[in-house]
Design an enzyme around this catalytic site. Structure first.
Site, PDB file in Angstrom:
ATOM      1  N   ASP A 128      -2.723  13.444  22.071  1.00  0.00           N
ATOM      2  CA  ASP A 128      -1.553  13.433  21.192  1.00  0.00           C
ATOM      3  C   ASP A 128      -1.859  14.160  19.900  1.00  0.00           C
ATOM      4  O   ASP A 128      -0.989  14.784  19.299  1.00  0.00           O
ATOM      5  CB  ASP A 128      -1.137  11.997  20.887  1.00  0.00           C
ATOM      6  CG  ASP A 128      -0.338  11.368  22.022  1.00  0.00           C
ATOM      7  OD1 ASP A 128      -0.164  12.010  23.067  1.00  0.00           O
ATOM      8  OD2 ASP A 128       0.114  10.217  21.847  1.00  0.00           O
TER       9      ASP A 128
ATOM     10  N   SER B  27      -4.955   1.421  13.941  1.00  0.00           N
ATOM     11  CA  SER B  27      -3.989   1.267  15.031  1.00  0.00           C
ATOM     12  C   SER B  27      -4.293   2.197  16.194  1.00  0.00           C
ATOM     13  O   SER B  27      -3.824   1.986  17.310  1.00  0.00           O
ATOM     14  CB  SER B  27      -2.565   1.519  14.521  1.00  0.00           C
ATOM     15  OG  SER B  27      -2.363   2.881  14.198  1.00  0.00           O
TER      16      SER B  27
ATOM     17  N   THR C 238      -8.506   1.482   7.479  1.00  0.00           N
ATOM     18  CA  THR C 238      -7.789   0.241   7.785  1.00  0.00           C
ATOM     19  C   THR C 238      -6.314   0.485   8.068  1.00  0.00           C
ATOM     20  O   THR C 238      -5.581  -0.471   8.315  1.00  0.00           O
ATOM     21  CB  THR C 238      -7.911  -0.732   6.609  1.00  0.00           C
ATOM     22  OG1 THR C 238      -7.352  -0.129   5.429  1.00  0.00           O
ATOM     23  CG2 THR C 238      -9.362  -1.096   6.336  1.00  0.00           C
TER      24      THR C 238
ATOM     25  N   ASN D 118      -5.608   4.820  11.306  1.00  0.00           N
ATOM     26  CA  ASN D 118      -6.823   4.924  12.107  1.00  0.00           C
ATOM     27  C   ASN D 118      -7.096   3.659  12.898  1.00  0.00           C
ATOM     28  O   ASN D 118      -7.486   3.710  14.067  1.00  0.00           O
ATOM     29  CB  ASN D 118      -8.006   5.231  11.183  1.00  0.00           C
ATOM     30  CG  ASN D 118      -9.344   5.058  11.861  1.00  0.00           C
ATOM     31  OD1 ASN D 118      -9.725   5.824  12.743  1.00  0.00           O
ATOM     32  ND2 ASN D 118     -10.082   4.025  11.451  1.00  0.00           N
TER      33      ASN D 118
ATOM     34  N   ASP E 208       0.817  -1.213   0.000  1.00  0.00           N
ATOM     35  CA  ASP E 208       0.000   0.000   0.000  1.00  0.00           C
ATOM     36  C   ASP E 208       0.851   1.264   0.000  1.00  0.00           C
ATOM     37  O   ASP E 208       0.454   2.292  -0.542  1.00  0.00           O
ATOM     38  CB  ASP E 208      -0.930  -0.002   1.213  1.00  0.00           C
ATOM     39  CG  ASP E 208      -2.114  -0.941   1.030  1.00  0.00           C
ATOM     40  OD1 ASP E 208      -2.273  -1.485  -0.087  1.00  0.00           O
ATOM     41  OD2 ASP E 208      -2.873  -1.148   1.999  1.00  0.00           O
ATOM     42  N   GLY E 209       2.045   1.198   0.607  1.00  0.00           N
ATOM     43  CA  GLY E 209       2.928   2.373   0.605  1.00  0.00           C
ATOM     44  C   GLY E 209       3.372   2.751  -0.798  1.00  0.00           C
ATOM     45  O   GLY E 209       3.406   3.936  -1.152  1.00  0.00           O
TER      46      GLY E 209
ATOM     47  N   ASN F  55      -5.322   8.361   2.562  1.00  0.00           N
ATOM     48  CA  ASN F  55      -5.624   7.629   3.791  1.00  0.00           C
ATOM     49  C   ASN F  55      -6.079   8.538   4.932  1.00  0.00           C
ATOM     50  O   ASN F  55      -7.192   8.411   5.417  1.00  0.00           O
ATOM     51  CB  ASN F  55      -4.406   6.827   4.252  1.00  0.00           C
ATOM     52  CG  ASN F  55      -4.327   5.471   3.612  1.00  0.00           C
ATOM     53  OD1 ASN F  55      -5.238   5.041   2.909  1.00  0.00           O
ATOM     54  ND2 ASN F  55      -3.215   4.768   3.829  1.00  0.00           N
ATOM     55  N   GLU F  56      -5.181   9.418   5.381  1.00  0.00           N
ATOM     56  CA  GLU F  56      -5.530  10.233   6.544  1.00  0.00           C
ATOM     57  C   GLU F  56      -4.703  11.495   6.626  1.00  0.00           C
ATOM     58  O   GLU F  56      -3.607  11.595   6.076  1.00  0.00           O
ATOM     59  CB  GLU F  56      -5.373   9.438   7.844  1.00  0.00           C
ATOM     60  CG  GLU F  56      -3.952   9.267   8.334  1.00  0.00           C
ATOM     61  CD  GLU F  56      -3.170   8.191   7.637  1.00  0.00           C
ATOM     62  OE1 GLU F  56      -1.988   8.432   7.320  1.00  0.00           O
ATOM     63  OE2 GLU F  56      -3.719   7.099   7.412  1.00  0.00           O
TER      64      GLU F  56
END
Length: 273
Positions: A168, A184, A179, A182, A64-65, A136-137
């Site tokens: 944090d 984690s 997935t 988020n 995915d990276g 992703n985020e």
């Protein structure tokens, strides 16, 4: 037709597959562009991945990276992912099926039957600046994770206060990103057919649970009580801020466009164990 190929850096298997795919595409009278790292591995000429927006199709070979790296350069060019990673939410094609799947997309493109699926990107902005879109985020956090590294955060959704706490940071994820980071941070999984944004406070002292808000929402994160704040887009630091600072996060174009077969979401989830 011009096909861009991005192979996972330092992965010999990915480089071999990229070489085989390049040969088969040339046999099919398609032109091929390689990103610079892939070209170096194959002793060929390459182009910056930022030029891949000019391609008709981009093929990512890796995890995915690698896919997200290719997507940043591809912009709204369709991407087909070949999975050499462990999970592969974005990469639906196995290495064994890769050449056949890519050639099928080439034929579909030439026949005018090329179909793609669009998934949203999000971006952060503040006073006088826009951040890099994320698939992703987006994370807004204090100078570092852990004790003494957080900040005071106030979270609003379309102007309505949702939470105020020492934390944090705050993570806002797309369904695609639910997935990833988020998850984690104990955020909810979101099925790819569900539209929405996940808002998730990270290690909050007295915050609210993660929430999924409508896809057209604007999430505002106000940061105080820290020397420095950081905005991170898909794992890459995009901006440093001096609190008090306000960051607004919302859906941003262009969407990410996915080509080829769709991965089985629940089958991919099994690989998370």
């Amino acid at each position: 037709m011009n096909v861009g190929i991005v192979a996972q850096r330092g992965n010999r298997r990915a480089a071999r597959l990229a070489s085989d795919l390049r040969s088969r595409l040339r046999e099919a009278d398609a032109s091929v562009s390689l990103d610079e790292a892939t070209a170096e591995a194959l002793d060929a000429e390459g182009s910056p991945v930022s030029r891949f927006a000019e391609c008709d199709l981009v093929v990512s070979i890796g995890g995915d990276g690698t896919f997200l790296f290719a997507a940043r350069g591809a912009q709204d060019t369709p991407i087909l992912g070949v999975n050499l990673g462990e999970v592969g939410f974005l990469n639906a094609v196995s290495p064994e099926d890769a050449i056949g799947a890519v050639l099928a997309e080439v034929e579909a493109f030439r026949a005018g039957d090329f179909e793609v699926r669009e998934v949203p990107r999000i971006a952060a902005r503040g006073d006088g600046w826009w951040g890099e879109p994320a698939a992703n985020e987006i994370v807004v956090q204090g100078p570092r994770r852990g004790r003494g590294g957080g900040a005071r955060v106030e979270v609003r959704v379309d102007g309505s206060l949702y939470s105020e706490s020492d934390a944090d940071g705050v993570l806002v994820a797309t369904p695609t990103g639910s997935t990833a980071y988020n998850l984690s941070e104990y955020g909810p999984l979101v099925h790819p057919q569900i539209e929405g944004l996940v808002v998730n406070e990270m290690c909050a002292d007295d915050g609210m649970p993660p929430i999924v808000v409508p896809p057209d929402s604007e999430v505002t994160v106000a940061v105080t009580g820290a020397e420095r704040a950081v905005v991170v887009s898909d794992g890459r630091i995009s901006r440093e801020l001096a609190p008090p600072a306000e960051v607004r996060i919302a859906t941003s174009g262009p969407p990410m466009r996915l080509a080829g077969p769709q991965s089985d979401f629940f089958q991919a989830l099994e690989k998370l164990d």
